[in-house]
Design an enzyme around this catalytic site. Structure first.
Site, PDB file in Angstrom:
ATOM      1  N   HIS A 198       0.815  -1.217   0.000  1.00 15.34           N
ATOM      2  CA  HIS A 198       0.000   0.000   0.000  1.00 15.34           C
ATOM      3  C   HIS A 198       0.845   1.262   0.000  1.00 15.34           C
ATOM      4  O   HIS A 198       0.459   2.278  -0.549  1.00 15.34           O
ATOM      5  CB  HIS A 198      -0.996  -0.035   1.155  1.00 15.34           C
ATOM      6  CG  HIS A 198      -2.108  -0.988   0.876  1.00 15.34           C
ATOM      7  ND1 HIS A 198      -2.161  -2.237   1.411  1.00 15.34           N
ATOM      8  CD2 HIS A 198      -3.153  -0.881   0.020  1.00 15.34           C
ATOM      9  CE1 HIS A 198      -3.214  -2.867   0.925  1.00 15.34           C
ATOM     10  NE2 HIS A 198      -3.827  -2.075   0.088  1.00 15.34           N
ATOM     11  N   ARG A 305     -10.640   3.893  -1.841  1.00 21.12           N
ATOM     12  CA  ARG A 305     -10.191   3.132  -0.664  1.00 21.12           C
ATOM     13  C   ARG A 305     -10.523   3.962   0.580  1.00 21.12           C
ATOM     14  O   ARG A 305      -9.692   4.737   1.051  1.00 21.12           O
ATOM     15  CB  ARG A 305      -8.678   2.899  -0.725  1.00 21.12           C
ATOM     16  CG  ARG A 305      -8.211   1.942  -1.811  1.00 21.12           C
ATOM     17  CD  ARG A 305      -6.703   1.742  -1.695  1.00 21.12           C
ATOM     18  NE  ARG A 305      -6.231   0.616  -2.460  1.00 21.12           N
ATOM     19  CZ  ARG A 305      -5.663   0.707  -3.672  1.00 21.12           C
ATOM     20  NH1 ARG A 305      -5.516   1.877  -4.244  1.00 21.12           N
ATOM     21  NH2 ARG A 305      -5.247  -0.374  -4.291  1.00 21.12           N
ATOM     22  N   ARG A 341     -15.673   1.706  -1.772  1.00 19.96           N
ATOM     23  CA  ARG A 341     -15.446   0.419  -1.119  1.00 19.96           C
ATOM     24  C   ARG A 341     -15.563   0.592   0.389  1.00 19.96           C
ATOM     25  O   ARG A 341     -15.058   1.572   0.940  1.00 19.96           O
ATOM     26  CB  ARG A 341     -14.051  -0.102  -1.479  1.00 19.96           C
ATOM     27  CG  ARG A 341     -13.770  -1.479  -0.908  1.00 19.96           C
ATOM     28  CD  ARG A 341     -12.447  -2.020  -1.369  1.00 19.96           C
ATOM     29  NE  ARG A 341     -11.321  -1.343  -0.737  1.00 19.96           N
ATOM     30  CZ  ARG A 341     -10.051  -1.636  -0.989  1.00 19.96           C
ATOM     31  NH1 ARG A 341      -9.752  -2.564  -1.886  1.00 19.96           N
ATOM     32  NH2 ARG A 341      -9.076  -1.000  -0.381  1.00 19.96           N
ATOM     33  N   GLU A 440     -10.619 -11.139  -4.714  1.00 14.87           N
ATOM     34  CA  GLU A 440      -9.200 -10.989  -4.376  1.00 14.87           C
ATOM     35  C   GLU A 440      -8.677 -12.122  -3.502  1.00 14.87           C
ATOM     36  O   GLU A 440      -7.555 -12.078  -3.021  1.00 14.87           O
ATOM     37  CB  GLU A 440      -8.949  -9.628  -3.719  1.00 14.87           C
ATOM     38  CG  GLU A 440      -9.827  -9.283  -2.556  1.00 14.87           C
ATOM     39  CD  GLU A 440      -9.587  -7.860  -2.018  1.00 14.87           C
ATOM     40  OE1 GLU A 440      -8.578  -7.236  -2.369  1.00 14.87           O
ATOM     41  OE2 GLU A 440     -10.429  -7.394  -1.230  1.00 14.87           O
ATOM     42  N   ASN A 463      -3.876  -7.145  -6.516  1.00 14.55           N
ATOM     43  CA  ASN A 463      -2.814  -7.013  -5.507  1.00 14.55           C
ATOM     44  C   ASN A 463      -2.948  -8.127  -4.468  1.00 14.55           C
ATOM     45  O   ASN A 463      -1.976  -8.784  -4.105  1.00 14.55           O
ATOM     46  CB  ASN A 463      -2.885  -5.660  -4.800  1.00 14.55           C
ATOM     47  CG  ASN A 463      -2.932  -4.512  -5.780  1.00 14.55           C
ATOM     48  OD1 ASN A 463      -2.501  -4.659  -6.909  1.00 14.55           O
ATOM     49  ND2 ASN A 463      -3.469  -3.381  -5.358  1.00 14.55           N
ATOM     50  N   ASP A 464      -4.166  -8.307  -4.003  1.00 18.40           N
ATOM     51  CA  ASP A 464      -4.366  -9.372  -3.022  1.00 18.40           C
ATOM     52  C   ASP A 464      -4.528 -10.727  -3.682  1.00 18.40           C
ATOM     53  O   ASP A 464      -4.079 -11.737  -3.139  1.00 18.40           O
ATOM     54  CB  ASP A 464      -5.589  -9.057  -2.144  1.00 18.40           C
ATOM     55  CG  ASP A 464      -5.222  -8.077  -1.061  1.00 18.40           C
ATOM     56  OD1 ASP A 464      -4.187  -8.300  -0.405  1.00 18.40           O
ATOM     57  OD2 ASP A 464      -5.930  -7.067  -0.891  1.00 18.40           O
ATOM     58  N   ARG A 474       2.637  -9.211   0.190  1.00 21.92           N
ATOM     59  CA  ARG A 474       2.816  -7.989  -0.615  1.00 21.92           C
ATOM     60  C   ARG A 474       3.922  -7.097  -0.078  1.00 21.92           C
ATOM     61  O   ARG A 474       4.492  -6.303  -0.785  1.00 21.92           O
ATOM     62  CB  ARG A 474       1.529  -7.144  -0.552  1.00 21.92           C
ATOM     63  CG  ARG A 474       0.445  -7.591  -1.394  1.00 21.92           C
ATOM     64  CD  ARG A 474      -0.874  -6.946  -0.968  1.00 21.92           C
ATOM     65  NE  ARG A 474      -1.039  -5.589  -1.457  1.00 21.92           N
ATOM     66  CZ  ARG A 474      -2.200  -4.948  -1.477  1.00 21.92           C
ATOM     67  NH1 ARG A 474      -3.289  -5.558  -1.068  1.00 21.92           N
ATOM     68  NH2 ARG A 474      -2.293  -3.727  -1.914  1.00 21.92           N
ATOM     69  N   CYS A 511      -9.240  -3.736 -10.688  1.00 17.08           N
ATOM     70  CA  CYS A 511      -8.789  -2.528  -9.996  1.00 17.08           C
ATOM     71  C   CYS A 511      -7.447  -2.714  -9.283  1.00 17.08           C
ATOM     72  O   CYS A 511      -6.999  -1.839  -8.575  1.00 17.08           O
ATOM     73  CB  CYS A 511      -9.843  -2.038  -9.012  1.00 17.08           C
ATOM     74  SG  CYS A 511     -10.048  -3.127  -7.617  1.00 17.08           S
TER      75      CYS A 511
HETATM   76  C1  PEP Z   1      -6.305  -5.216  -4.550  1.00 21.25           C
HETATM   77  O1  PEP Z   1      -6.165  -6.011  -3.626  1.00 21.25           O
HETATM   78  O2  PEP Z   1      -5.927  -5.461  -5.718  1.00 21.25           O
HETATM   79  C2  PEP Z   1      -6.928  -3.901  -4.322  1.00 21.25           C
HETATM   80  C3  PEP Z   1      -7.223  -3.107  -5.320  1.00 21.25           C
HETATM   81  O3  PEP Z   1      -7.160  -3.525  -3.041  1.00 21.25           O
HETATM   82  P1  PEP Z   1      -6.038  -3.033  -2.011  1.00 21.25           P
HETATM   83  O4  PEP Z   1      -4.782  -2.766  -2.818  1.00 21.25           O
HETATM   84  O5  PEP Z   1      -6.561  -1.827  -1.350  1.00 21.25           O
HETATM   85  O6  PEP Z   1      -5.889  -4.197  -1.102  1.00 21.25           O
HETATM   86 MG    MG Z   2      -7.178  -5.766  -1.769  1.00 18.05          MG
END
Ligand code: PEP
Ligand code: MG
Length: 590
Positions: A198, A305, A341, A440, A463-464, A474, A511
């Protein structure tokens, strides 16, 4: 690590946010609390030392009291935790024992307190009673808070830095990153972190060159060292030689010229040469990010977010506070769509206020919707604010980290109750809001058809999804090289989701950061995704790529990719196939 000139040192880290900056280092060691030195206090100064300790306890107590005052009364659990912590500040075992240790051993307050805390923790570790075990953790948290005042970590705020510098830190939390003043901070580098952590995501949205996962930056760099940060390649040069400095100055100019050229065309539509249109929206963390989203040519906000409102406030906002923010966003973007979200807290997005529980594996813990379902008052507050704000624009509701159908049905039940409640109160709100879930977690992919029965859209959070599919943290730099969006296992996960969505007539948006990296676009295009949401900074370059592509060029890419055994070969195949078109042509500027 390599050395060339007399003082020059080169470190290789992980690209967090592209771009180049050159400037003086400013070290902020946020790990300060971990390194406590033991030193003797002369007899004549012992009273002073005890007073220094008492003073730190008072300050810590005041901080807690302020937080408690600002909390909503219906937030029972959080209030209880904080109020019980208030009592511990003057706990006999902690407070009086620490003072006694300072006097008896003639040592400094922070060392005495850390030592006392360790002894208390040892006693509690032996007991079977879960309540008492938890009390050991509470004492540790309270003690760390006092220590942070004793060692002065509290006085070091990023927002207080008043010269143009490059920040060097062991780690910077996403909340701290969002406090960065752009006119002061040219770039930043950290020992910890991964590409899609993040912290990197926020750096990208602020468009500051960033390198993470350097491991030893805080050891190798001194304050005021001259640094080159190449956020595109993840390279750091400490005290560069003259010729190296010159070549990076040229590269910086080329990068900035290219960025300006891209920005010039960013308002043109994202349509391929053969007329296939795409929607490119922005991921944002704060309402203020709308300006950057607009400038980048985004056609909506694909992901808001909301947790950063909470992280920055350091307490739980009220329904009215949330409503005002969400309404402002809906109105600013109207008629363009905005996807809000619900709270995705914990995991790596933590604030001391949410730290009621210590978790061994936060990414697998009480994160996002799991936290909200256990704290339904917080969830209900958000839902009410979102439904009310939805009448002021084109708003959708998105739920993060759904991992079972049961969870989704519970959410829908709560949503129904919220609607009834708002109706009863005679509020103006949007009843039939479009509802989506983040895909995710691998279990959500496997159950995508069943989940698709109950929602209007899927938003794929790569990402997740990559983190959980490949079992790669991550944030962990040791395994960051294994965090691979084009890994065949990830591609298969995406295909399953897209196919399930088509079967159930559910819209799909992507996303995650995967959507913002040009190398992934040809494949995603072929797989049929038409809606992407990404950091605003990535939109111009992705638009450029889409506008230079003919969708027919991507035919058969998915099948072809799966024939390769490793990700590097897939990446090479794509780079080679599209090497003559921008932005792949200017690879060092991406
Ligand atoms: C993701 O997990 O891809 C996402 C967009 O949410 P975040 O990065 O806030 O976990
Ligand atoms: Mg996520």
């Amino acid at each position: 690590m390599s050395k060339t000139g007399v003082n020059q040192l080169i470190l290789q880290g992980i690209s967090g946010s592209p771009g180049i900056c050159i400037g003086k280092a400013y070290i902020i060691d946020r790990e300060g609390v971990d390194v406590i030195k033991r030193y003797s206090i002369p007899e004549s100064m012992l009273t002073n030392e005890v007073n220094r300790f008492k003073d730190a306890v008072e300050k810590a107590k005041q901080e807690y009291a302020q937080i408690i005052d600002s909390l909503d009364e219906d937030l029972g659990t959080e209030l209880n935790i904080l109020e019980s912590h208030m009592l511990l500040f003057k706990d006999k075992m902690l407070y009086e024992k620490s003072i006694q240790t300072i006097i008896d051993n003639k040592i400094n307050a922070e060392w005495a307190l850390r030592n006392t805390t360790r002894q208390i923790k040892l006693i509690f570790r032996e007991v079977e009673d879960l309540y008492l075990k938890a009390r050991g953790n509470d004492i540790e948290q309270v003690s760390e808070k006092i220590i942070s005042y004793l060692v002065g970590v509290h006085d070091e705020k990023i927002s207080d830095i008043n010269k143009r510098v490059i920040l060097v830190a062991h780690d910077i939390s996403p909340a701290d990153t969002s406090q960065i003043q752009l006119e002061r901070i040219m770039g930043f580098i950290t020992d910890r972190g991964g590409k899609d952590s993040h912290t990197s995501i926020i750096a990208k949205s602020l468009k500051i060159p960033t390198v993470v996962g350097l491991g030893t930056a805080t050891i190798n760099i001194k304050n005021d060292d001259l640094l080159i940060v190449d956020g595109s390649t993840g390279v750091i040069v400490i005290n560069p030689d003259e010729d190296v400095l010159l070549s990076y100055e040229e590269k910086r100019e080329r990068f900035e010229r290219n960025r300006a050229l891209l920005a010039r065309d960013s308002h043109l539509p994202a349509v391929t040469k053969d007329g296939v249109a795409f929607n490119l929206s922005s991921n944002i963390e704060l309402i203020e990010d709308v300006v950057a989203a607009r400038d980048s040519g985004a056609t909506g906000i694909g992901l808001f977010r909301t947790e950063f409102l909470y992280l920055d406030l350091k307490r739980f906002p009220t329904e009215e506070e949330l409503f005002i923010k969400y309404k402002e966003l809906a109105e600013l973007m109207n008629p363009q769509p905005v996807t809000i979200r619900t709270l995705d807290i914990n995991g790596d997005k933590v604030n001391p206020i949410f730290k009621g529980i210590e978790e061994e594996n936060p990414a697998l813990g009480l994160r996002a919707i799991r936290y909200c379902l256990q704290n339904s008052n917080i969830f209900v507050t958000q839902l009410k604010a979102i439904l009310r704000a939805a009448t002021f624009g084109n708003v959708s509701l998105l739920i993060p980290m759904i991992s079972t159908v049961h969870e989704l049905l519970t959410v829908k039940k709560i949503l129904k109750d919220v609607i009834l409640d708002l109706e009863k109160k005679g509020e103006t709100f949007k009843k039939d809001i479009s509802l989506g879930i983040m895909i995710e977690v691998p279990s959500a992919v496997m159950m995508a058809e069943e989940l698709g029965e109950h929602v209007d859209f899927f938003s794929i959070g790569t990402n997740d999804l990559i983190q959980y599919t490949l079992a790669i943290d991550r944030k962990n730099r040791q395994v960051a090289h294994l965090f691979q969006p084009l890994n065949p296992a990830v591609l298969k996960m995406l295909k399953l989701t897209i196919d399930a969505a088509a079967k159930k007539d559910v819209n799909v948006v992507m996303c995650g950061e995967m959507a913002g990296d040009p190398i992934n676009i040809p494949l995603l295009m072929e797989m049929g995704i038409k809606d992407f949401s990404m950091s605003s900074a990535s939109i111009p370059i992705i638009k450029q790529l889409i506008r230079n592509l003919d969708s027919k060029q991507t035919k058969g890419l998915y099948e072809k990719a799966l024939k390769y055994e490793n990700t590097a070969a897939i990446v090479d195949m794509i780079k080679n196939k599209f090497k003559d078109i921008s932005p792949f042509k200017e690879e060092d500027l991406i």
